[in-house]
Every structure is written in C-alpha cells, then in structure tokens.
Motif scaffolding. Structure first.
Motif, PDB file in Angstrom:
ATOM      1  N   GLU A 145      15.150  21.774 -17.838  1.00  0.00           N
ATOM      2  CA  GLU A 145      14.637  20.641 -18.617  1.00  0.00           C
ATOM      3  C   GLU A 145      13.209  20.306 -18.200  1.00  0.00           C
ATOM      4  O   GLU A 145      12.838  20.429 -17.030  1.00  0.00           O
ATOM      5  CB  GLU A 145      15.537  19.417 -18.413  1.00  0.00           C
ATOM      6  N   GLN A 146      12.413  19.868 -19.159  1.00  0.00           N
ATOM      7  CA  GLN A 146      11.043  19.455 -18.894  1.00  0.00           C
ATOM      8  C   GLN A 146      10.939  17.937 -19.032  1.00  0.00           C
ATOM      9  O   GLN A 146      11.146  17.399 -20.121  1.00  0.00           O
ATOM     10  CB  GLN A 146      10.075  20.129 -19.864  1.00  0.00           C
ATOM     11  N   PRO A 147      10.625  17.238 -17.952  1.00  0.00           N
ATOM     12  CA  PRO A 147      10.509  15.783 -18.055  1.00  0.00           C
ATOM     13  C   PRO A 147       9.280  15.382 -18.864  1.00  0.00           C
ATOM     14  O   PRO A 147       8.301  16.138 -18.961  1.00  0.00           O
ATOM     15  CB  PRO A 147      10.373  15.337 -16.595  1.00  0.00           C
ATOM     16  N   LEU A 148       9.344  14.196 -19.445  1.00  0.00           N
ATOM     17  CA  LEU A 148       8.181  13.654 -20.138  1.00  0.00           C
ATOM     18  C   LEU A 148       7.089  13.317 -19.135  1.00  0.00           C
ATOM     19  O   LEU A 148       7.381  12.946 -17.993  1.00  0.00           O
ATOM     20  CB  LEU A 148       8.573  12.373 -20.891  1.00  0.00           C
ATOM     21  N   PRO A 149       5.819  13.421 -19.527  1.00  0.00           N
ATOM     22  CA  PRO A 149       4.762  12.911 -18.649  1.00  0.00           C
ATOM     23  C   PRO A 149       4.906  11.402 -18.511  1.00  0.00           C
ATOM     24  O   PRO A 149       5.353  10.729 -19.445  1.00  0.00           O
ATOM     25  CB  PRO A 149       3.464  13.298 -19.380  1.00  0.00           C
ATOM     26  N   LEU A 150       4.535  10.847 -17.357  1.00  0.00           N
ATOM     27  CA  LEU A 150       4.694   9.423 -17.140  1.00  0.00           C
ATOM     28  C   LEU A 150       3.946   8.609 -18.192  1.00  0.00           C
ATOM     29  O   LEU A 150       4.477   7.649 -18.750  1.00  0.00           O
ATOM     30  CB  LEU A 150       4.207   9.040 -15.739  1.00  0.00           C
ATOM     31  N   LEU A 151       2.719   8.999 -18.495  1.00  0.00           N
ATOM     32  CA  LEU A 151       1.918   8.325 -19.523  1.00  0.00           C
ATOM     33  C   LEU A 151       1.778   9.269 -20.708  1.00  0.00           C
ATOM     34  O   LEU A 151       1.068  10.262 -20.630  1.00  0.00           O
ATOM     35  CB  LEU A 151       0.534   7.949 -18.969  1.00  0.00           C
ATOM     36  N   LEU A 152       2.467   8.928 -21.803  1.00  0.00           N
ATOM     37  CA  LEU A 152       2.452   9.814 -22.977  1.00  0.00           C
ATOM     38  C   LEU A 152       1.280   9.546 -23.897  1.00  0.00           C
ATOM     39  O   LEU A 152       0.716  10.468 -24.488  1.00  0.00           O
ATOM     40  CB  LEU A 152       3.760   9.643 -23.784  1.00  0.00           C
ATOM     41  N   ASP A 153       0.923   8.275 -24.063  1.00  0.00           N
ATOM     42  CA  ASP A 153      -0.084   7.949 -25.079  1.00  0.00           C
ATOM     43  C   ASP A 153      -0.686   6.586 -24.806  1.00  0.00           C
ATOM     44  O   ASP A 153      -0.087   5.752 -24.098  1.00  0.00           O
ATOM     45  CB  ASP A 153       0.555   7.958 -26.471  1.00  0.00           C
ATOM     46  N   ARG A 154      -1.871   6.383 -25.345  1.00  0.00           N
ATOM     47  CA  ARG A 154      -2.547   5.073 -25.294  1.00  0.00           C
ATOM     48  C   ARG A 154      -2.897   4.699 -26.724  1.00  0.00           C
ATOM     49  O   ARG A 154      -3.585   5.451 -27.427  1.00  0.00           O
ATOM     50  CB  ARG A 154      -3.817   5.169 -24.439  1.00  0.00           C
ATOM     51  N   ILE A 155      -2.407   3.557 -27.165  1.00  0.00           N
ATOM     52  CA  ILE A 155      -2.565   3.131 -28.557  1.00  0.00           C
ATOM     53  C   ILE A 155      -3.493   1.924 -28.605  1.00  0.00           C
ATOM     54  O   ILE A 155      -3.256   0.906 -27.921  1.00  0.00           O
ATOM     55  CB  ILE A 155      -1.206   2.751 -29.187  1.00  0.00           C
ATOM     56  N   THR A 156      -4.547   2.025 -29.405  1.00  0.00           N
ATOM     57  CA  THR A 156      -5.471   0.898 -29.603  1.00  0.00           C
ATOM     58  C   THR A 156      -5.603   0.611 -31.088  1.00  0.00           C
ATOM     59  O   THR A 156      -5.123   1.374 -31.934  1.00  0.00           O
ATOM     60  CB  THR A 156      -6.855   1.214 -29.013  1.00  0.00           C
ATOM     61  N   ALA A 157      -6.272  -0.458 -31.401  1.00  0.00           N
ATOM     62  CA  ALA A 157      -6.442  -0.847 -32.806  1.00  0.00           C
ATOM     63  C   ALA A 157      -7.362   0.135 -33.520  1.00  0.00           C
ATOM     64  O   ALA A 157      -8.268   0.695 -32.919  1.00  0.00           O
ATOM     65  CB  ALA A 157      -7.017  -2.245 -32.880  1.00  0.00           C
ATOM     66  N   GLY A 204       0.788  -1.222   0.000  1.00  0.00           N
ATOM     67  CA  GLY A 204       0.000   0.000   0.000  1.00  0.00           C
ATOM     68  C   GLY A 204       0.818   1.268   0.000  1.00  0.00           C
ATOM     69  O   GLY A 204       0.267   2.368   0.088  1.00  0.00           O
ATOM     70  N   GLY A 205       2.152   1.151  -0.121  1.00  0.00           N
ATOM     71  CA  GLY A 205       3.018   2.321  -0.164  1.00  0.00           C
ATOM     72  C   GLY A 205       3.762   2.384  -1.473  1.00  0.00           C
ATOM     73  O   GLY A 205       3.195   2.158  -2.534  1.00  0.00           O
ATOM     74  N   GLY A 206       5.061   2.678  -1.387  1.00  0.00           N
ATOM     75  CA  GLY A 206       5.901   2.709  -2.573  1.00  0.00           C
ATOM     76  C   GLY A 206       5.876   4.045  -3.286  1.00  0.00           C
ATOM     77  O   GLY A 206       5.018   4.897  -3.029  1.00  0.00           O
ATOM     78  N   PRO A 207       6.813   4.261  -4.215  1.00  0.00           N
ATOM     79  CA  PRO A 207       6.890   5.524  -4.960  1.00  0.00           C
ATOM     80  C   PRO A 207       5.631   5.773  -5.786  1.00  0.00           C
ATOM     81  O   PRO A 207       5.053   4.843  -6.373  1.00  0.00           O
ATOM     82  CB  PRO A 207       8.113   5.333  -5.860  1.00  0.00           C
ATOM     83  N   ALA A 208       5.231   7.026  -5.873  1.00  0.00           N
ATOM     84  CA  ALA A 208       3.985   7.383  -6.551  1.00  0.00           C
ATOM     85  C   ALA A 208       3.990   6.982  -8.019  1.00  0.00           C
ATOM     86  O   ALA A 208       2.961   6.536  -8.556  1.00  0.00           O
ATOM     87  CB  ALA A 208       3.738   8.882  -6.422  1.00  0.00           C
ATOM     88  N   ASP A 209       5.134   7.123  -8.709  1.00  0.00           N
ATOM     89  CA  ASP A 209       5.149   6.804 -10.143  1.00  0.00           C
ATOM     90  C   ASP A 209       5.000   5.307 -10.384  1.00  0.00           C
ATOM     91  O   ASP A 209       4.323   4.878 -11.333  1.00  0.00           O
ATOM     92  CB  ASP A 209       6.394   7.357 -10.833  1.00  0.00           C
ATOM     93  N   VAL A 210       5.600   4.480  -9.517  1.00  0.00           N
ATOM     94  CA  VAL A 210       5.451   3.024  -9.668  1.00  0.00           C
ATOM     95  C   VAL A 210       4.003   2.624  -9.435  1.00  0.00           C
ATOM     96  O   VAL A 210       3.434   1.811 -10.174  1.00  0.00           O
ATOM     97  CB  VAL A 210       6.387   2.269  -8.701  1.00  0.00           C
ATOM     98  N   VAL A 211       3.383   3.206  -8.409  1.00  0.00           N
ATOM     99  CA  VAL A 211       1.984   2.895  -8.114  1.00  0.00           C
ATOM    100  C   VAL A 211       1.087   3.327  -9.271  1.00  0.00           C
ATOM    101  O   VAL A 211       0.216   2.568  -9.730  1.00  0.00           O
ATOM    102  CB  VAL A 211       1.538   3.581  -6.810  1.00  0.00           C
ATOM    103  N   GLU A 212       1.315   4.552  -9.782  1.00  0.00           N
ATOM    104  CA  GLU A 212       0.485   5.065 -10.880  1.00  0.00           C
ATOM    105  C   GLU A 212       0.577   4.174 -12.111  1.00  0.00           C
ATOM    106  O   GLU A 212      -0.451   3.828 -12.721  1.00  0.00           O
ATOM    107  CB  GLU A 212       0.914   6.492 -11.230  1.00  0.00           C
ATOM    108  N   LEU A 213       1.789   3.800 -12.496  1.00  0.00           N
ATOM    109  CA  LEU A 213       1.953   2.988 -13.697  1.00  0.00           C
ATOM    110  C   LEU A 213       1.416   1.572 -13.481  1.00  0.00           C
ATOM    111  O   LEU A 213       0.767   1.006 -14.375  1.00  0.00           O
ATOM    112  CB  LEU A 213       3.431   2.941 -14.105  1.00  0.00           C
ATOM    113  N   THR A 214       1.654   0.999 -12.321  1.00  0.00           N
ATOM    114  CA  THR A 214       1.142  -0.343 -12.035  1.00  0.00           C
ATOM    115  C   THR A 214      -0.385  -0.367 -12.122  1.00  0.00           C
ATOM    116  O   THR A 214      -0.970  -1.275 -12.731  1.00  0.00           O
ATOM    117  CB  THR A 214       1.607  -0.806 -10.643  1.00  0.00           C
ATOM    118  N   LEU A 215      -1.035   0.630 -11.543  1.00  0.00           N
ATOM    119  CA  LEU A 215      -2.501   0.684 -11.589  1.00  0.00           C
ATOM    120  C   LEU A 215      -3.008   0.942 -13.006  1.00  0.00           C
ATOM    121  O   LEU A 215      -4.017   0.358 -13.425  1.00  0.00           O
ATOM    122  CB  LEU A 215      -3.019   1.763 -10.638  1.00  0.00           C
ATOM    123  N   ALA A 216      -2.312   1.783 -13.768  1.00  0.00           N
ATOM    124  CA  ALA A 216      -2.734   2.041 -15.156  1.00  0.00           C
ATOM    125  C   ALA A 216      -2.670   0.768 -15.985  1.00  0.00           C
ATOM    126  O   ALA A 216      -3.595   0.449 -16.756  1.00  0.00           O
ATOM    127  CB  ALA A 216      -1.856   3.132 -15.774  1.00  0.00           C
TER     128      ALA A 216
END
Length: 425
Positions: A413-425, A264-276
C-alpha cells in the motif's frame, strides 16, 4: 417579507435557485420556530439532491451567521487568526498550534467542540488536565485573548444558533453528507468568531469524514469561497487521514504528545502539520516573515501554553490521568509498516472509553491508544507496537476487534502524502 415554505421547498426540489430573500426568510423563520421541522427536513433533502449555486450558498451561510452575533475582535489591537479541522484520529494540532501562533504575535480565538464517534474532541482532550475548564465567558474570553494571546474554549449559544437547529435536524434526516450543508455549517460558526484569517485543515482518508481526496478538495474549495465571500482571508490545506496523526489517539495521551511538540520534540508528522498550519495563519494576517519554528525552539510557545492552561483554571504541571489497565499488541511481522488504519484506531480509542456515542455520554480522560512506529518505519515481529489504555478492562476485547486487520506490514500500500493540496480563492 414572508414566503410560503412549500414554494421554497418546491423551487429547490425542482432544481431551481432560491432567491436571497427566500433564503433569509426560511433560515430566520426556522430559527424562530415559525417554520416546522418537517418542512425544513424536506428542504434539506432537496438541497442534498439538488445542491446549491455558490451565490445561494453564500447567502444561506450569511443568513446562518445573522441568526446570532458576529464577534468583534478589533478592540484587541492585534491581528487574529483561527483554524478549523474537519476532524480525524490523533488530530491534536489545535493544542500546540494556538499557543504557537499566539507566541508569534497573532491572537487565536479558538472555539472548539467535543468528540463524537471515532473522532476526538479538543475540549475532551484538554479536560484531562486537572482543573481546566472549557467555559470562558465573554469578558474573560476577551481578557484572555488580550493578556495571553490564545484561548481554546467551548462556543456559546450566541454563535449561529440556526446551525445548531439545522445540524440536529440533518443528523436525524440523513442529510449530513452534503457538501453545501457541511460547508455552511462549519463556516457560519467560524466566520461568526470574528477572526481576520482562517485556515482550514480538510482531512481525507479512512479516518476522515470525507474519504475521497477529490471530495475533500471540493469541500475545501467550497469553504474557502464562503470565507472569502464573507471578507475573511481563507486558505485550506487538504491533509492525510488514512493513518492516525502522531503516536497517540485519546485524551490525556494526546495532551502529553502536544506538550512534547511544544517542548521541541514530538512526532515528525505532528510537528510538520502544526508548522504548516501556523505558517498559513501568520501569512493570512501579513506575518508571513515570522518563523513559527523558532517559537518552538526558544520556548515561547510553551510559555504561552502554560499561561493559557492556567488562565482557564488548569494546572500545567499536574500529572495527567493514568489508565487502570493497559494491553500491549505486538507487530504481526517483520518489515515495513505500510498500514495503520485511522478509522480502526479511532473506533478502538472510542471503545476503550475515549469517545462517546451520544453527546451527553461521559468520556474517560485516561483512555486511548498509543503506538511506537508509524507508516514507513521498520518493525520486527513480536515487538510491542500498540498499547491500549482504559479504565475498564472489559472494554479491551471490543477494542481489539476494531483493530483486526488495521495494521499491515509490507502490503504494498502507498500512504497519502501528509499535505495533499493547498486551496486558495
């Protein structure tokens, strides 16, 4: 039907399209050893420069799948979903993701690999857990999926054996960096795993295979098309790898961070990407109404993790390996942290012993790098920022060389957003 390999090479060399019959023949003949390396090397170089039409690539990929077996997971009696990452630094999402999705009622057959160069390997990370084994045989593999819901293990030789031969040849002929060849290599193995749905995490940035976001999008679109053509519901997320993920890169240090996420803890970016990724996997099999965040909060994901590790001989309560030597690097200035170069961090972890230069090299379970602040956070000059872990202190100077210029404060410098895009068929 038999063809002349030289005719196949000339067709692609001159920019023509290969027929489905030509493709199936050459993949099968090469896998059986009928067509030699030098001719397939020429064909790969022709593909590198001329590319492939979507129809060609779909047949090429299917021929690679057909060189081995495609697993049948229907006897499990529950939906199945898989995830693949194109690789990065600190990318430990598979570890919390597989038990998390399994806790939500979807079986996760995760066949993973080992690290090479600056990118980490899931199996290397898990092998830092005392007793855990990567090899799970067919009966045990299916039994674990039925009883636990998730398995993370090494792929056998029966999945897409054509890919194993082609990949080795690409590695020594300068034809690795080809989107059609990358896409068919990844997707032939993933489709052969037999899951109902597949989610791709396509990294972009300095620590990724693809440095440019548009090239990453092209790879994502190509792989999504191949998955859908093979009847597998496929979605891709294009995600940032200009900085390392989380707060740790290595083996045992990434396992520890993954357990924090499951608790239930951990770094915010790991949690965000894991849940996405979890939400995409669940939606892909019609379970989009299930909230994976709840399975993190109530401990169900942790329960599955413990059962999954135990089923593969590991002790989830055993202490993880500790390094013989640690070295602290302090923040260079006061201000906002604007750069943590993912590639440099990966090379540093590799040089400390966490990675390998050749597939047969051993790795150190305790080696790696941890950091106390992420991009966008405030640091004070002289505060401990990085900690280098190694069993061999002689490795530290070379790791420090890799990190020269890797940390930036107030650089603009400007970092990339964690989630840049979602690609579907």
């Amino acid at each position: 039907m038999t063809f002349d390999a030289i005719d196949v090479i000339r067709t692609k060399r001159d920019g023509g399209r290969l027929s489905a019959e030509q493709i199936r023949w050459v993949i099968d003949a090469y896998t059986r050893g009928v067509v030699p390396d030098e001719q397939v090397s020429a064909l790969l170089m022709a593909v590198f420069f001329r590319g492939m039409a979507p129809e060609e690539l779909a047949v090429w990929t299917q021929a690679m799948i057909d060189s081995g077996e495609r697993k049948d997971l229907s006897p499990l009696g529950r939906p199945t979903a898989d995830k693949h990452s194109t690789g990065g630094v600190g990318d430990k999402t598979t570890l919390p993701l597989a038990p998390l999705v399994a806790a939500c009622g979807v079986a996760v057959p995760q066949l993973s690999g080992r690290g090479l160069g600056h990118t980490g390997g899931t199996l290397d990370k898990l092998e830092s857990i005392p007793g855990w084994r990567a090899d799970v045989h067919e009966e045990a593999y299916l039994a674990q999926l039925r009883e636990v819901g998730a398995v993370i293990c090494a792929a056998g030789n029966d999945l897409a054996p054509a890919d194993k031969k082609l990949y080795a040849l690409r590695d020594v002929t300068g034809t690795v960096e080809s989107i059609p060849l990358i896409a068919s290599s990844i997707m032939s193995k993933k489709i052969a795993e037999g899951a109902d749905a597949l989610v791709l995490d396509v990294k972009t940035g300095s620590g990724a295979f693809m440095k440019d976001p548009e090239a990453s999008r092209e790879l994502a679109r190509t792989m999504v098309g191949l998955g859908e053509a093979a009847g597998v519901h496929t979605v891709a997320l294009v995600t940032a790898m200009d900085r390392p993920l989380g707060r740790a890169a290595g083996n045992a240090v990434e396992v520890a961070e993954s357990v924090e996420v499951l608790a239930g803890g951990g770094p915010a970016d790991v949690v965000e990407l894991t849940l996405a990724l979890a939400r995409e996997m669940l939606a892909g099999v019609g379970r989009g109404d299930v909230d994976p965040a709840e399975a993190l909060r109530d401990g169900r994901a942790m329960d599955v993790w413990r059962r999954m590790i135990s089923a593969q001989g590991g002790d989830p309560d055993a202490p993880l390996p500790h390094p013989a030597e640690k070295h602290v690097v302090v923040a260079p200035a006061t201000g906002t942290l604007t750069r943590l170069d993912a590639y440099a961090f990966g090379v540093a972890a590799w040089r400390l012993g966490a990675g390998r230069a050749r597939k047969e090299d051993p790795v150190s379970a305790a080696a790696g790098v941890t950091w106390t602040a992420g991009v966008g956070e405030q640091v004070v000059a002289g505060q401990p920022l990085l900690e280098l872990h190694t069993d061999d202190p002689d490795r530290i100077p070379r790791a420090l060389e890799a990190l020269e210029g890797a940390v930036g404060v107030d650089t603009g410098e400007q970092p990339l957003p964690l989630l840049l895009d979602r690609i579907t068929a």
